[in-house]
Motif scaffolding. Sequence first.
Motif, PDB file in Angstrom:
ATOM      1  N   GLU A 133      -4.218   8.746   1.834  1.00 33.26           N
ATOM      2  CA  GLU A 133      -3.491   9.671   2.704  1.00 33.26           C
ATOM      3  C   GLU A 133      -3.923  11.113   2.450  1.00 33.26           C
ATOM      4  OE1 GLU A 133       1.102  10.874   3.950  1.00 33.26           O
ATOM      5  OE2 GLU A 133       0.720   9.350   2.421  1.00 33.26           O
ATOM      6  N   GLN A 134      -4.068  11.474   1.184  1.00 38.13           N
ATOM      7  CA  GLN A 134      -4.520  12.825   0.850  1.00 38.13           C
ATOM      8  C   GLN A 134      -5.960  13.043   1.300  1.00 38.13           C
ATOM      9  OE1 GLN A 134      -3.510  12.459  -3.406  1.00 38.13           O
ATOM     10  NE2 GLN A 134      -2.228  14.266  -3.157  1.00 38.13           N
ATOM     11  N   VAL A 135      -6.785  12.009   1.148  1.00 42.05           N
ATOM     12  CA  VAL A 135      -8.179  12.097   1.590  1.00 42.05           C
ATOM     13  C   VAL A 135      -8.245  12.374   3.085  1.00 42.05           C
ATOM     14  CG1 VAL A 135     -10.309  10.782   1.945  1.00 42.05           C
ATOM     15  CG2 VAL A 135      -9.118  10.650  -0.242  1.00 42.05           C
ATOM     16  N   LEU A 136      -7.428  11.668   3.860  1.00 42.54           N
ATOM     17  CA  LEU A 136      -7.418  11.844   5.313  1.00 42.54           C
ATOM     18  C   LEU A 136      -6.989  13.259   5.694  1.00 42.54           C
ATOM     19  CD1 LEU A 136      -5.840   8.449   6.454  1.00 42.54           C
ATOM     20  CD2 LEU A 136      -8.219   9.158   6.708  1.00 42.54           C
ATOM     21  N   GLU A 153      -6.165  -7.548   4.616  1.00 42.69           N
ATOM     22  CA  GLU A 153      -6.758  -7.056   3.371  1.00 42.69           C
ATOM     23  C   GLU A 153      -7.383  -5.678   3.565  1.00 42.69           C
ATOM     24  OE1 GLU A 153      -9.738  -8.575  -0.221  1.00 42.69           O
ATOM     25  OE2 GLU A 153      -9.535  -9.742   1.634  1.00 42.69           O
ATOM     26  N   LEU A 154      -8.070  -5.492   4.688  1.00 46.24           N
ATOM     27  CA  LEU A 154      -8.665  -4.187   4.957  1.00 46.24           C
ATOM     28  C   LEU A 154      -7.579  -3.133   5.112  1.00 46.24           C
ATOM     29  CD1 LEU A 154     -11.156  -2.473   5.479  1.00 46.24           C
ATOM     30  CD2 LEU A 154     -11.064  -3.150   7.888  1.00 46.24           C
ATOM     31  N   SER A 155      -6.486  -3.518   5.742  1.00 49.24           N
ATOM     32  CA  SER A 155      -5.362  -2.600   5.913  1.00 49.24           C
ATOM     33  C   SER A 155      -4.792  -2.181   4.563  1.00 49.24           C
ATOM     34  CB  SER A 155      -4.272  -3.271   6.753  1.00 49.24           C
ATOM     35  OG  SER A 155      -3.108  -2.473   6.795  1.00 49.24           O
ATOM     36  N   GLU A 156      -4.645  -3.142   3.663  1.00 45.84           N
ATOM     37  CA  GLU A 156      -4.091  -2.841   2.340  1.00 45.84           C
ATOM     38  C   GLU A 156      -5.012  -1.928   1.539  1.00 45.84           C
ATOM     39  OE1 GLU A 156      -3.575  -6.731   0.772  1.00 45.84           O
ATOM     40  OE2 GLU A 156      -1.614  -7.052   1.740  1.00 45.84           O
ATOM     41  N   ARG A 157      -6.310  -2.076   1.745  1.00 46.48           N
ATOM     42  CA  ARG A 157      -7.276  -1.283   0.987  1.00 46.48           C
ATOM     43  C   ARG A 157      -7.459   0.125   1.555  1.00 46.48           C
ATOM     44  NH1 ARG A 157     -10.930  -4.086  -2.401  1.00 46.48           N
ATOM     45  NH2 ARG A 157     -10.461  -6.315  -2.578  1.00 46.48           N
ATOM     46  N   THR A 158      -7.109   0.315   2.822  1.00 44.84           N
ATOM     47  CA  THR A 158      -7.343   1.610   3.472  1.00 44.84           C
ATOM     48  C   THR A 158      -6.065   2.348   3.855  1.00 44.84           C
ATOM     49  OG1 THR A 158      -7.468   0.553   5.656  1.00 44.84           O
ATOM     50  CG2 THR A 158      -9.538   0.824   4.426  1.00 44.84           C
ATOM     51  N   LEU A 185     -12.300   6.497  10.098  1.00 49.17           N
ATOM     52  CA  LEU A 185     -13.558   5.747  10.126  1.00 49.17           C
ATOM     53  C   LEU A 185     -14.298   5.901   8.807  1.00 49.17           C
ATOM     54  CD1 LEU A 185     -15.641   4.042  11.619  1.00 49.17           C
ATOM     55  CD2 LEU A 185     -16.593   6.154  12.585  1.00 49.17           C
ATOM     56  N   GLU A 186     -14.243   7.092   8.218  1.00 49.44           N
ATOM     57  CA  GLU A 186     -14.915   7.321   6.939  1.00 49.44           C
ATOM     58  C   GLU A 186     -14.277   6.494   5.824  1.00 49.44           C
ATOM     59  OE1 GLU A 186     -16.589  11.868   7.521  1.00 49.44           O
ATOM     60  OE2 GLU A 186     -14.533  11.585   6.831  1.00 49.44           O
ATOM     61  N   VAL A 187     -12.949   6.454   5.794  1.00 49.77           N
ATOM     62  CA  VAL A 187     -12.254   5.669   4.770  1.00 49.77           C
ATOM     63  C   VAL A 187     -12.560   4.180   4.934  1.00 49.77           C
ATOM     64  CG1 VAL A 187      -9.982   4.884   3.997  1.00 49.77           C
ATOM     65  CG2 VAL A 187     -10.393   7.314   4.356  1.00 49.77           C
ATOM     66  N   ILE A 188     -12.506   3.704   6.176  1.00 48.94           N
ATOM     67  CA  ILE A 188     -12.789   2.295   6.437  1.00 48.94           C
ATOM     68  C   ILE A 188     -14.242   1.972   6.095  1.00 48.94           C
ATOM     69  CG2 ILE A 188     -12.977   0.542   8.252  1.00 48.94           C
ATOM     70  CD1 ILE A 188     -10.607   1.902   9.647  1.00 48.94           C
ATOM     71  N   SER A 189     -15.152   2.875   6.458  1.00 47.61           N
ATOM     72  CA  SER A 189     -16.577   2.654   6.178  1.00 47.61           C
ATOM     73  C   SER A 189     -16.824   2.521   4.684  1.00 47.61           C
ATOM     74  CB  SER A 189     -17.416   3.809   6.743  1.00 47.61           C
ATOM     75  OG  SER A 189     -17.310   3.884   8.142  1.00 47.61           O
ATOM     76  N   ARG A 190     -16.248   3.434   3.911  1.00 50.39           N
ATOM     77  CA  ARG A 190     -16.436   3.377   2.457  1.00 50.39           C
ATOM     78  C   ARG A 190     -15.889   2.076   1.881  1.00 50.39           C
ATOM     79  NH1 ARG A 190     -15.087   8.929   2.658  1.00 50.39           N
ATOM     80  NH2 ARG A 190     -12.907   8.464   2.160  1.00 50.39           N
ATOM     81  N   THR A 191     -14.756   1.640   2.400  1.00 49.98           N
ATOM     82  CA  THR A 191     -14.149   0.401   1.916  1.00 49.98           C
ATOM     83  C   THR A 191     -15.046  -0.799   2.208  1.00 49.98           C
ATOM     84  OG1 THR A 191     -11.944   1.337   2.305  1.00 49.98           O
ATOM     85  CG2 THR A 191     -12.086  -1.047   2.032  1.00 49.98           C
TER      86      THR A 191
END
Length: 225
Positions: free
Chosen positions: A4-7, A118-123, A145-151
């Motif tokens: 959240e802080q990253v976003l 799982e992707l939701s929990e990680r991002t 998109l950046e957070v999801i991409s990194r994950t």
Amino acid sequence: MDNEQVLILRAKKLGVLIRDARQAAGKQIKECAEALEVSNYMFGAFERGEKSPSLPELEILAYYLDIPIKHFWANQVISEAPHPTEEIEMESFLDKRNRIIGVLLRNARNEKGYSLKELSERTDVPSSRISRYEDGKNAIPLPELEVISRTLDRSTYDFLDQQSQVGEWIVEQSAVQDFLDLPKELQDFLSKPINRPYVELAERLSHMSADKLREVAENLLEISL
């Protein structure tokens, strides 16, 4: 730092870079908003970091302002005023790009073996929202998109347009920027026509497999002995 802080921080930084690009181009908020077909308020929110554009919208903005797309990942401002470019059909472009990004996103998630949950929990991005992104129904704000991409162990650059007139322009601008980032000595070497055979040879070698390169090296060694 949690997602959240990253976003939030990424949105603020992106806003600064968007404002910098617009000012460097000598454009008004109204002009950029019209180019993206969003309201003046929405574009202002982009610049304030209250909202974030999607990757396709950033592609259009970079194309409209004639600046390298990499500017939006830079750590410095730009200073040269670019030239205006021809208009494109925004609605069609954004719709197509959102669907393409959705397909790429789903493929990346499947390759990683993650379920939507799982992707939701990680991002920290709701699975229902990710599903809409994958279906191309919703545009993905760049920070998400950046957070999801990194994950998913992907680069945001993997999702950049490379096919349309905007994509061709992005590739061209990136190539120019990559050249300008090279040391001056290497720029001088590459710029001289007499050195072109060496550049072409290096390009051919770069496409060879490790085994083929080893074979070439062994043959050269035999010749030199």
